[in-house]
Design a protein around this motif. Structure first.
Motif, PDB file in Angstrom:
ATOM      1  N   CYS A   7      49.201  27.635  -1.588  1.00 43.37           N
ATOM      2  CA  CYS A   7      48.606  28.207  -2.709  1.00 43.37           C
ATOM      3  C   CYS A   7      48.629  29.755  -2.475  1.00 43.37           C
ATOM      4  O   CYS A   7      48.804  30.406  -3.535  1.00 43.37           O
ATOM      5  CB  CYS A   7      47.136  27.687  -2.754  1.00 43.37           C
ATOM      6  SG  CYS A   7      47.122  26.073  -3.411  1.00 43.37           S
ATOM      7  N   ASP A   8      48.311  30.288  -1.545  1.00 47.29           N
ATOM      8  CA  ASP A   8      48.108  31.884  -1.291  1.00 47.29           C
ATOM      9  C   ASP A   8      49.809  32.264  -1.444  1.00 47.29           C
ATOM     10  O   ASP A   8      49.888  33.371  -2.176  1.00 47.29           O
ATOM     11  CB  ASP A   8      47.883  32.261   0.079  1.00 47.29           C
ATOM     12  CG  ASP A   8      46.355  31.927   0.242  1.00 47.29           C
ATOM     13  OD1 ASP A   8      45.541  31.777  -0.732  1.00 47.29           O
ATOM     14  OD2 ASP A   8      45.999  32.116   1.457  1.00 47.29           O
ATOM     15  N   ASN A  11      50.244  32.148  -5.438  1.00 45.63           N
ATOM     16  CA  ASN A  11      49.490  33.410  -5.999  1.00 45.63           C
ATOM     17  C   ASN A  11      49.751  34.651  -5.550  1.00 45.63           C
ATOM     18  O   ASN A  11      49.047  35.577  -6.171  1.00 45.63           O
ATOM     19  CB  ASN A  11      48.110  33.141  -5.919  1.00 45.63           C
ATOM     20  CG  ASN A  11      47.717  31.506  -6.694  1.00 45.63           C
ATOM     21  OD1 ASN A  11      47.906  31.405  -7.909  1.00 45.63           O
ATOM     22  ND2 ASN A  11      46.901  30.915  -5.931  1.00 45.63           N
ATOM     23  N   LYS A  13      49.277  36.040  -2.573  1.00 41.29           N
ATOM     24  CA  LYS A  13      48.500  36.452  -1.649  1.00 41.29           C
ATOM     25  C   LYS A  13      49.019  36.302  -0.191  1.00 41.29           C
ATOM     26  O   LYS A  13      48.252  37.170   0.814  1.00 41.29           O
ATOM     27  CB  LYS A  13      47.096  35.853  -1.706  1.00 41.29           C
ATOM     28  CG  LYS A  13      46.486  35.776  -2.996  1.00 41.29           C
ATOM     29  CD  LYS A  13      45.009  35.093  -2.971  1.00 41.29           C
ATOM     30  CE  LYS A  13      44.541  35.202  -4.607  1.00 41.29           C
ATOM     31  NZ  LYS A  13      43.267  34.463  -4.704  1.00 41.29           N
ATOM     32  N   LYS A  44      53.327  23.943  -7.915  1.00 36.78           N
ATOM     33  CA  LYS A  44      52.323  24.975  -8.024  1.00 36.78           C
ATOM     34  C   LYS A  44      50.709  24.418  -8.208  1.00 36.78           C
ATOM     35  O   LYS A  44      49.977  25.287  -7.775  1.00 36.78           O
ATOM     36  CB  LYS A  44      52.618  25.857  -9.152  1.00 36.78           C
ATOM     37  CG  LYS A  44      53.960  26.837  -8.587  1.00 36.78           C
ATOM     38  CD  LYS A  44      53.944  28.020  -9.863  1.00 36.78           C
ATOM     39  CE  LYS A  44      55.143  28.952  -9.520  1.00 36.78           C
ATOM     40  NZ  LYS A  44      55.312  30.080 -10.286  1.00 36.78           N
TER      41      LYS A  44
END
Length: 141
Positions: A7-8, A11, A13, A44
């Motif tokens: 997820c990082d 996104n 990150k 995603k």
């Protein structure tokens, strides 16, 4: 939800070598590849298990995996491709993902099958149990 490295990455990150993405999937190079060019295809929308992935994302994953496999085969002149995913205790990230692995004869990667006495398997019982369980999982088209 605990922190999720995928997820990082999705996104922005965390760093990754992203090779393709659209609204539903993100494809990037595995940081610990089996062979160079090993790609992960990740939906995603966060889902921990294969059985948790929504149908739209799952369709996007398999189509992106097909595209990645073709690109890897033509780019690296592989002897083949292994497409795999692990579930439950056998996955290393709690976010569903598919591996697209370029393969070469003698590369040392393989699938080791245990010695199983198939004569002791009750295939009739297995067929009935799995058929009944599948009836509880609707097929989405």
């Amino acid at each position: 939800m605990p922190s999720c490295i995928f997820c990082d990455i999705i996104n922005g990150k965390a760093d990754a070598r992203i090779i393709f993405e659209d609204d539903l999937v993100c494809c990037f190079l595995d940081k610990f590849p089996i062979n160079p060019g090993h790609v992960l295809v990740v939906p995603k929308r966060h889902a921990a298990e294969f059985t948790d992935v929504d149908p739209e994302s799952l369709q996007a994953v398999i189509l992106a995996a097909q595209q990645a496999a073709g690109a890897i085969e033509s780019t690296f002149k592989t002897d083949g491709i292994t497409v795999m995913q692990n579930n439950g205790a056998f996955k290393d990230v709690e976010h569903y993902h598919m591996h697209i692995v370029p393969r070469y004869r003698g590369d040392g990667f393989g699938w080791t099958e245990p010695e199983t006495d198939v004569s002791s398997i009750d295939f009739d019982s297995l067929e009935i149990k799995i058929r009944e369980a599948m009836a509880e999982w609707p097929i989405v088209s």
